[in-house]
Structures are given as structure tokens and as C-alpha cells.
Design an enzyme around this catalytic site. Structure first.
Site, PDB file in Angstrom:
ATOM      1  N   ASP A  28       0.859  -1.178   0.000  1.00  0.00           N
ATOM      2  CA  ASP A  28       0.000   0.000   0.000  1.00  0.00           C
ATOM      3  C   ASP A  28       0.898   1.231   0.000  1.00  0.00           C
ATOM      4  O   ASP A  28       1.587   1.508   0.988  1.00  0.00           O
ATOM      5  CB  ASP A  28      -0.865  -0.052   1.276  1.00  0.00           C
ATOM      6  CG  ASP A  28      -1.968   0.968   1.260  1.00  0.00           C
ATOM      7  OD1 ASP A  28      -1.943   1.879   0.404  1.00  0.00           O
ATOM      8  OD2 ASP A  28      -2.861   0.865   2.117  1.00  0.00           O
ATOM      9  N   LEU A  29       0.942   1.957  -1.098  1.00  0.00           N
ATOM     10  CA  LEU A  29       1.811   3.137  -1.190  1.00  0.00           C
ATOM     11  C   LEU A  29       1.312   4.220  -0.237  1.00  0.00           C
ATOM     12  O   LEU A  29       0.104   4.406  -0.073  1.00  0.00           O
ATOM     13  CB  LEU A  29       1.808   3.684  -2.614  1.00  0.00           C
ATOM     14  CG  LEU A  29       2.744   3.104  -3.686  1.00  0.00           C
ATOM     15  CD1 LEU A  29       3.873   2.293  -3.109  1.00  0.00           C
ATOM     16  CD2 LEU A  29       2.033   2.390  -4.771  1.00  0.00           C
ATOM     17  N   TYR A  83      -0.831   9.866  -4.590  1.00  0.00           N
ATOM     18  CA  TYR A  83      -0.860  11.028  -5.479  1.00  0.00           C
ATOM     19  C   TYR A  83       0.127  12.088  -4.993  1.00  0.00           C
ATOM     20  O   TYR A  83       0.841  12.699  -5.784  1.00  0.00           O
ATOM     21  CB  TYR A  83      -2.259  11.645  -5.555  1.00  0.00           C
ATOM     22  CG  TYR A  83      -3.330  10.818  -6.249  1.00  0.00           C
ATOM     23  CD1 TYR A  83      -3.064   9.546  -6.741  1.00  0.00           C
ATOM     24  CD2 TYR A  83      -4.611  11.339  -6.410  1.00  0.00           C
ATOM     25  CE1 TYR A  83      -4.055   8.806  -7.369  1.00  0.00           C
ATOM     26  CE2 TYR A  83      -5.612  10.607  -7.039  1.00  0.00           C
ATOM     27  CZ  TYR A  83      -5.335   9.346  -7.506  1.00  0.00           C
ATOM     28  OH  TYR A  83      -6.313   8.622  -8.120  1.00  0.00           O
ATOM     29  N   ARG A 111      -1.050  16.140   7.027  1.00  0.00           N
ATOM     30  CA  ARG A 111      -1.861  15.380   7.991  1.00  0.00           C
ATOM     31  C   ARG A 111      -1.556  15.795   9.419  1.00  0.00           C
ATOM     32  O   ARG A 111      -2.444  15.863  10.270  1.00  0.00           O
ATOM     33  CB  ARG A 111      -1.624  13.877   7.819  1.00  0.00           C
ATOM     34  CG  ARG A 111      -2.291  13.362   6.559  1.00  0.00           C
ATOM     35  CD  ARG A 111      -2.184  11.869   6.385  1.00  0.00           C
ATOM     36  NE  ARG A 111      -2.303  11.571   4.954  1.00  0.00           N
ATOM     37  CZ  ARG A 111      -2.455  10.373   4.441  1.00  0.00           C
ATOM     38  NH1 ARG A 111      -2.510   9.311   5.226  1.00  0.00           N
ATOM     39  NH2 ARG A 111      -2.559  10.205   3.141  1.00  0.00           N
ATOM     40  N   ASP A 148      -3.048   2.387  -6.050  1.00  0.00           N
ATOM     41  CA  ASP A 148      -1.979   2.449  -5.051  1.00  0.00           C
ATOM     42  C   ASP A 148      -1.846   1.206  -4.178  1.00  0.00           C
ATOM     43  O   ASP A 148      -1.100   1.211  -3.208  1.00  0.00           O
ATOM     44  CB  ASP A 148      -2.164   3.690  -4.171  1.00  0.00           C
ATOM     45  CG  ASP A 148      -3.447   3.633  -3.365  1.00  0.00           C
ATOM     46  OD1 ASP A 148      -4.340   2.842  -3.689  1.00  0.00           O
ATOM     47  OD2 ASP A 148      -3.554   4.400  -2.392  1.00  0.00           O
ATOM     48  N   GLU A 149      -2.565   0.133  -4.513  1.00  0.00           N
ATOM     49  CA  GLU A 149      -2.435  -1.082  -3.718  1.00  0.00           C
ATOM     50  C   GLU A 149      -2.234  -2.295  -4.618  1.00  0.00           C
ATOM     51  O   GLU A 149      -2.768  -2.354  -5.732  1.00  0.00           O
ATOM     52  CB  GLU A 149      -3.692  -1.302  -2.855  1.00  0.00           C
ATOM     53  CG  GLU A 149      -3.904  -0.208  -1.824  1.00  0.00           C
ATOM     54  CD  GLU A 149      -5.130  -0.460  -0.951  1.00  0.00           C
ATOM     55  OE1 GLU A 149      -5.547  -1.633  -0.817  1.00  0.00           O
ATOM     56  OE2 GLU A 149      -5.670   0.519  -0.442  1.00  0.00           O
TER      57      GLU A 149
END
Length: 451
Positions: free
Chosen positions: A33-34, A38, A70, A125-126
DNA sequence: TGGGGTTAT
DNA sequence: ATAACCC
């Protein structure tokens, strides 16, 4: 990084099994999982963005953001205004054009396919990879007197100790080493960081990959699987149980994983149908026998845009724009779509998910011209799409749409002529000269479909 | 909620 | 063609 040393050199733990050998159908699965994909791609495109709080914007939404953002309170899918209010220094880049994300995404999948061909994509992305065979090969190669050979890579869920006499532990441990190599390769070759989870099925691998969050990996041992699934606060967090099913389960008084585990199977089957009921109830126990299905090339290409549209002219202009991008993509792919679909979303105050579509075969004379100059195909394709449009929308009445999307699907590999059929002998590239590259075809005026 | 994807019915 | 799921 963490624990586990090799056992005594004399009796190799690898061959001293608690569980019978090859008879076990137990798998080793990794979920990769990146991290904020984006945003990572944007920071690679423009390194000046590194270190700054960065959000990727589509329309009025921040669809993802980096970890700097975040920390300052920006969340995924946050309204741009709320995000700017929380974090005035937030840098925003537009991410409505997915081209670079898609290209990087396939580079990741291709890199993983070098490890094992069994790679399943989930979004951009996974990826899941079935490592079972690779692990078996490494076990056979293992002449285990080197102490580092049996060291786990990354975290172990719940800090559960590894039993080097348990073949299931050993296999998963090897899986964690392969996962670390995959993440290293992604970083060294593509500059991307991400998380990995290693477990015995896709559900558990996916759940455990998110335990340690940016750029770390976690191994789940079988003894901890119940703890993992019970760590979910609500069944809606279970992959495979979506919005609709969650609502129906809540109506039955089911909200926790334990509720679902202990609910009557018979009643559940009557409420949800046997297929969904049995599948999700197994999920609630951490059981998931679904295979890692190699994704291969995409089954469809689509381009969409959400915007206000209340006239046929606006629709046509947007359709031309979407189609132009799609033609470029399909040209690069090399295969040819045989079906085209138009999707609309109508403005309506209520109604959660409303989309309508019409599709039709792409006329064969258009398909043939698809490979090379996409100039001749634009006009006839727009004509086809506008017929689909008028089939859905009564243009003599006022209308208000909020989205248009064009999709190419039913992709075929140039021509599907098979040996022995008449097409085979009438297709120059097959029956005579080479079929080497995807650039070598020029069967200009052969109308094979007319047979 | 965007701009995509998949499979099942 | 739609409905469900995933990101």
C-alpha cells in the site's frame, strides 16, 4: 529491525515441523500500500514540494495529502475550504488528470511482477502478491546455518513471538523478508515508499498492512488473527463489507465483528442471499479463500468529469474532450476496444448513487482505424456517443447533469483470429510475416468483420 | 465527496 | 444495465 534469531545449528528448525509439510494449503500473501500515492507522485514531479504540507485537489476536494499536511489536521477527502482553514500554509496541486499517477502505478505493479507474476491491483496504489511459491523455493534453498537467514523483517503484530519450529511461522517470516525486498526495490527504482502486510490471506494481509503507518511493514502470525479482526471497531471497517451491506447489517442489529460472527447463518442468508451472507460471515472470522487474481492489463479505460451540463452543446464539447484523451490512451495500449459506453449523472437533490449508462458495439470500420491516426475516428465516435446521449436524455426537455463519462471496454488483442479459422488466413500479420511488435501492423483495408 | 477501477446479477 | 464492492 526486530527479533528472531536462528535456532541451534544442529537440527534445522526448517525441517522439524509442527505442521505437516506440503499438505498444508496455507498461503503467504503480501498487501502493499503506497503512502499517500498522489502526493508522492507530485513530490517526485516537483521536488520543491517536499517538506511542505501538500494536498492533491480534485474539484473542491483535497483527495489526499502528504504527512506534513496530515500533522496539521488535513484529512483525506476534506473540503478545500475546511483544509485551508485548518492549514493556511497548505500547498494545493490539481490532481484531476490521473495520467502520471496511472503510469507510476503500473510501474509499481510491473516491478512486483518481477518477483512473482501473481499480482492483483486494487485501485492505483495497492497490490496483492501471492508469495507462496516464492517462499517454498527459498525454503528449499535454505541451508540454515547462517543466523540472519531466519530473521523477520519489520514488525510482528501484537509483538507475538515467532516459533522457529512452526513451519507456518517460518514461511510467513520468509514472506516478510520478500516484502522488505519489494519495498526496497520500489524505493530504489521508483522513489516510492509504502507499507506492507504479510499474512495467510488477502483480508488479513490488507488489515495488517495498515497497522504501522507510513513506510513500515507488519507480519501477522496465525495465532493473532482473532485479535486483529476484533481490533476493528465496526463491521464497516471490514474490506468487502461496503456501504449498502453495512446498512442492512445494522438494521439487523449487527455492528461489531463479534455480532456478525455469532449471528444466525440461516437468517443472514435469508436477508442478504446465500452468497453475500456466507462470504461476509467468513470474513468476520478472518477467513478469506479468495485467490490473488493476476490483474494483467486493464479491462476498461474511462475518463470522466463532474461539471454542470444543461445543454446538448455542452455535452458534446465535453464528450469530445473525454474522447480525445481516451483515444490517446487506447492508442498507447495497443489493444482495441469493441464496446463504448456513455455514463451520466443527473442532478437530483436526494438519491445517493445515481448514474445511468448506455453502451453499444463500436462499429467495425471505426475499430480498424483505431491504431494509427485517431483523427478520422473522432467524428464518427462522437456521433455514436451523441446517439447514446439522446437515448438517455430527452434533449427537447430541460435537463441538468452533473457528470459525463466515456468508457472503452471489451478490449481485444488486435485481432482474435484463431488458427484454422478463415480470419486466420485472411489476416496478413498472422498467417504470413512476423507478429513481433505492436507497431508492425498495417492491415489497412482488410474488413475481417464482414465475414 | 473525485476520478477512476472490478465482479456479480 | 445496474448494483455492489474497492481505492
Amino acid at each position: 529491525m526486530e527479533q528472531a534469531e536462528a535456532g541451534a545449528a544442529g537440527s534445522s528448525p526448517v525441517h522439524d515441523q509442527v505442521v505437516p509439510a506440503g499438505s498444508s494449503s496455507s498461503r503467504v500473501i503480501v498487501h502493499l500500500d503506497l503512502d499517500c500515492f498522489y502526493a508522492q507522485v507530485e513530490m517526485i514531479s516537483n521536488p520543491e514540494l517536499k517538506g511542505k504540507p501538500l494536498g492533491v485537489q480534485q474539484k473542491y476536494l483535497v483527495v489526499t495529502c502528504n504527512y506534513e499536511a496530515r500533522k496539521l489536521g488535513v484529512k483525506k477527502l476534506m473540503n478545500v475550504r475546511d483544509a485551508k482553514e485548518k492549514c493556511p500554509q497548505l500547498v494545493l496541486v490539481n490532481g484531476e488528470d490521473l495520467t502520471r499517477y496511472r503510469e507510476m502505478s503500473y510501474k509499481v505493479t510491473e516491478l512486483l511482477e518481477e518477483f512473482s507474476p501473481i499480482v492483483e491491483r486494487l485501485g492505483l496504489d495497492e497490490n496483492f502478491v501471492d508469495l507462496t511459491e516464492m517462499v517454498e523455493k527459498r525454503l528449499e534453498q535454505l541451508q540454515s546455518d547462517e543466523p540472519s537467514a531466519l530473521t523477520v523483517s519489520g514488525h510482528v503484530y501484537d509483538n507475538q513471538p515467532i516459533n522457529l519450529h512452526d513451519i507456518l511461522h517460518i514461511r510467513l517470516l520468509i514472506g516478510s523478508q520478500i516484502a522488505a525486498e519489494m519495498r526496497e526495490a520500489m524505493y530504489n527504482q521508483l522513489g516510492l515508499t509504502g507499507c506492507a502486510g504479510v499474512a495467510s490471506n488477502k483480508l488479513l494481509a490488507k488489515l495488517v498492512s495498515g497497522i504501522f503507518k507510513p513506510n513500515q511493514q507488519t507480519l501477522l502470525l496465525p495465532e493473532s488473527s482473532q485479535d486483529l479482526i476484533h481490533s476493528l471497531n465496526h463491521i464497516k471497517e471490514m474490506p468487502g463489507i461496503g456501504y449498502k451491506t453495512t446498512k442492512r447489517l445494522e438494521a439487523l442489529g449487527i455492528s461489531s465483528v463479534h455480532d456478525l460472527q455469532t449471528f444466525s447463518s440461516k437468517i443472514l442468508e435469508k436477508e442478504l442471499g446465500i452468497s453475500v451472507a456466507q462470504r461476509i460471515q467468513k470474513l468476520s472470522f478472518g477467513e478469506d479463500n479468495s485467490p490473488v487474481t493476476p490483474s494483467g492489463p486493464p479491462q476498461s479505460f474511462s475518463e470522466e468529469d463532474s461539471f454542470k451540463c444543461s445543454s446538448e452543446v455542452e455535452a458534446k464539447n465535453k464528450i469530445e474532450e473525454l474522447l480525445a484523451s481516451l483515444l490517446n490512451r487506447v492508442c498507447q495500449d495497443g489493444r482495441k476496444p469493441h464496446t463504448i459506453r456513455l455514463i451520466i449523472r443527473r442532478y437530483s437533490s436526494e438519491k445517493h448513487y445515481n448514474r445511468e449508462s448506455r453502451q453499444c458495439p463500436i462499429p467495425s470500420h471505426i475499430i480498424q482505424k483505431l491504431g494509427i491516426g485517431n483523427y478520422d475516428v473522432m467524428t464518427p465516435m462522437v456521433d455514436v456517443l451523441m446517439k447514446l446521449f439522446r437515448n438517455m436524455v430527452n434533449v427537447k426537455m430541460p435537463f441538468h447533469l452533473t457528470l459525463l463519462s466515456v468508457c472503452f471496454c471489451n478490449l481485444k488483442a488486435l485481432n482474435t483470429a484463431k488458427k484454422g479459422t478463415i480470419d486466420y488466413y485472411l489476416t496478413p500479420s498472422l498467417s504470413t510475416t512476423s507478429r513481433s511488435g505492436k507497431h508492425s501492423f498495417k492491415m489497412k483495408d482488410t474488413h475481417m468483420e464482414d465475414f
